[in-house]
Design a protein around this motif. Structure first.
Motif, mmCIF file in Angstrom:
data_model
loop_
_atom_site.group_PDB
_atom_site.id
_atom_site.type_symbol
_atom_site.label_atom_id
_atom_site.label_comp_id
_atom_site.label_asym_id
_atom_site.label_seq_id
_atom_site.Cartn_x
_atom_site.Cartn_y
_atom_site.Cartn_z
ATOM 1 N N THR A 169 0.821 -1.205 0.000
ATOM 2 C CA THR A 169 0.000 0.000 0.000
ATOM 3 C C THR A 169 0.860 1.262 0.000
ATOM 4 O O THR A 169 0.364 2.349 -0.208
ATOM 5 C CB THR A 169 -0.938 0.004 1.213
ATOM 6 O OG1 THR A 169 -0.164 -0.183 2.416
ATOM 7 C CG2 THR A 169 -1.943 -1.139 1.114
ATOM 8 N N SER A 170 2.151 1.083 0.266
ATOM 9 C CA SER A 170 3.159 2.135 0.106
ATOM 10 C C SER A 170 4.487 1.423 -0.082
ATOM 11 O O SER A 170 4.552 0.192 -0.117
ATOM 12 C CB SER A 170 3.202 3.059 1.333
ATOM 13 O OG SER A 170 3.800 2.402 2.438
ATOM 14 N N GLU A 171 5.567 2.169 -0.197
ATOM 15 C CA GLU A 171 6.875 1.539 -0.377
ATOM 16 C C GLU A 171 7.275 0.724 0.848
ATOM 17 O O GLU A 171 8.050 -0.229 0.731
ATOM 18 C CB GLU A 171 7.938 2.606 -0.661
ATOM 19 C CG GLU A 171 7.795 3.263 -2.029
ATOM 20 C CD GLU A 171 8.925 4.205 -2.316
ATOM 21 O OE1 GLU A 171 9.821 4.333 -1.456
ATOM 22 O OE2 GLU A 171 8.930 4.812 -3.406
ATOM 23 N N THR A 195 4.807 -0.318 3.476
ATOM 24 C CA THR A 195 3.713 -0.979 4.184
ATOM 25 C C THR A 195 2.931 -1.909 3.256
ATOM 26 O O THR A 195 2.825 -1.671 2.059
ATOM 27 C CB THR A 195 2.747 0.056 4.785
ATOM 28 O OG1 THR A 195 2.205 0.867 3.737
ATOM 29 C CG2 THR A 195 3.454 0.937 5.808
#
Length: 378
Positions: A218-220, A222
């Motif tokens: 969901t992000s770099e 996470t």
């Protein structure tokens, strides 16, 4: 899979339909209120709705609940066919559907909100109700009354259990089930995501699906392992198999399907059109796909089995078939797929002997299911 179940209508899907056809959301001359009964430890809040004054399908209730960063869960009543809670813009938002029309002239028990920490609920709330005419009625700044009661320890622990059980219940086997598919996924593996502990139950599966490119973080940093998987997300993951796993998983689509609730520029649009056009999955109603609908256990079973068949593959049985205590709740269109998925060791039953076909799944649970799917086919 023409309908998820008779009478089930997702508030999320309905709201998108309302916006699509420009039906106005309007306030009517009712005075709804919310009553919340807190447990002694304030870790469980029973939520009741009064004064809607109309038969309703679905409810969206926005509350001020602290702590804001807590992961809340909902325990629905037997009236609820779908429920989910999300943290949005510093607010706690409950989405609740009903299996049949709810009589808003009487007090309605929406659900119980559960937390690992003591909660505080504000005195005002916002409410949207979808009535039997399929219109959205919006109420701003309605009254919330909070009272306390004493409950037993058993009552305090009787929530949905999603957080306390680590989110792995959908993918972990019961005692007595056998097979070659390894269920505990608790090797010490560094997934590279800051929100996935080294000893998290699904870490090796998360590492597998992300390294293969089936999932993205969901992000770099996470992965968001406890986030719910939606129908749009799941068909997107399946659509990547041909490019990420190998050509043998590639399913061509000469006639992509069109759904009225899918905009062409949405990130899952191509995958949904592909899934509908190949016959992998139908919509939840005529021309409606419901991409933001959290995917249910029986839907996962059906889509996964359909995907295997379209690829010309067969799931290998590694467990004996079982009869679930709630077999009558499994929709007819899903019964065979549920049985095949259980026998293949992809989706196990609950500890109480049920399958819980309408329960939803998290990203980590789906990662485990698809990892075992690939292993089983081989």
């Amino acid at each position: 899979m023409k309908k998820i179940a008779s009478g089930i209508i997702s508030l999320l899907c309905i709201l998108s339909m309302i916006m699509a056809v420009s039906v106005p959301v309007f306030a009517v001359d009712y005075k709804p209120s919310v009553k919340i009964v807190m447990s002694e430890t304030k870790k469980k809040a029973e939520i009741k709705l009064n004064g809607v004054g109309e038969y309703i399908y679905s409810v969206q209730l926005t509350l001020d609940v602290s702590p804001e960063n807590e992961e809340y869960t909902l325990t629905g009543t037997d009236k609820n066919t779908y429920s989910v809670v999300k943290n949005e813009n510093g607010k706690t938002v409950l989405y609740v559907d009903f299996s049949s029309l709810a009589d808003g002239t009487k007090e309605i028990s929406l659900a119980s909100l559960n937390s690992d920490r003591a909660m505080q609920v504000g005195s005002r709330a916002d409410l949207i109700v979808i009535n039997r005419s399929m219109r959205g009625e919006e109420y701003k700044n309605i009254t919330v009354s909070v009272t306390n009661k004493t409950v037993s320890n058993d009552d305090e622990q009787s929530g949905s259990g999603g957080k306390k059980q680590g989110g792995g219940e959908i993918a972990l086997p019961n005692q007595g089930q056998t097979g070659t598919v390894t269920a505990p996924d608790n090797m010490v593996v560094d997934t590279g995501f800051s929100d996935v502990p080294l000893n998290f139950w699904a870490n090796s599966s998360i590492k597998f699906v992300t390294e293969k490119g089936l999932f993205e973080g969901t992000s770099e940093s996470t992965f968001d392992p406890h986030a719910q998987m939606t129908r749009g997300m799941y068909v997107t993951v399946l659509s990547r198999f041909g490019d990420k796993i190998g050509d043998e998983w590639r399913i061509s689509c000469d006639n992509p399907a069109a759904f009225s609730d899918i905009a062409g520029d949405e990130w899952f649009a191509d995958a949904v059109a592909w899934a509908g056009g190949t016959g992998l999955v139908n919509g939840i109603d005529e021309g409606i796909f419901g991409p933001y609908y959290p995917i249910t256990r029986e839907q996962i079973a059906v889509m996964t089995v359909n995907f295997a068949r379209l690829c010309g593959k067969t799931l290998a049985p590694v467990n004996q078939a079982v009869t679930f205590a709630d077999a009558g709740n499994i929709n007819d269109w899903a019964k065979e797929a549920v049985m095949l998925s259980q026998c293949a060791g992809l989706i196990y039953g609950r500890e109480d002997g049920t399958f819980a076909p309408q329960d939803t799944a998290t990203r980590s649970e789906v990662a485990a299911i698809l990892t075992r799917f690939v292993q089983n086919i081989k």
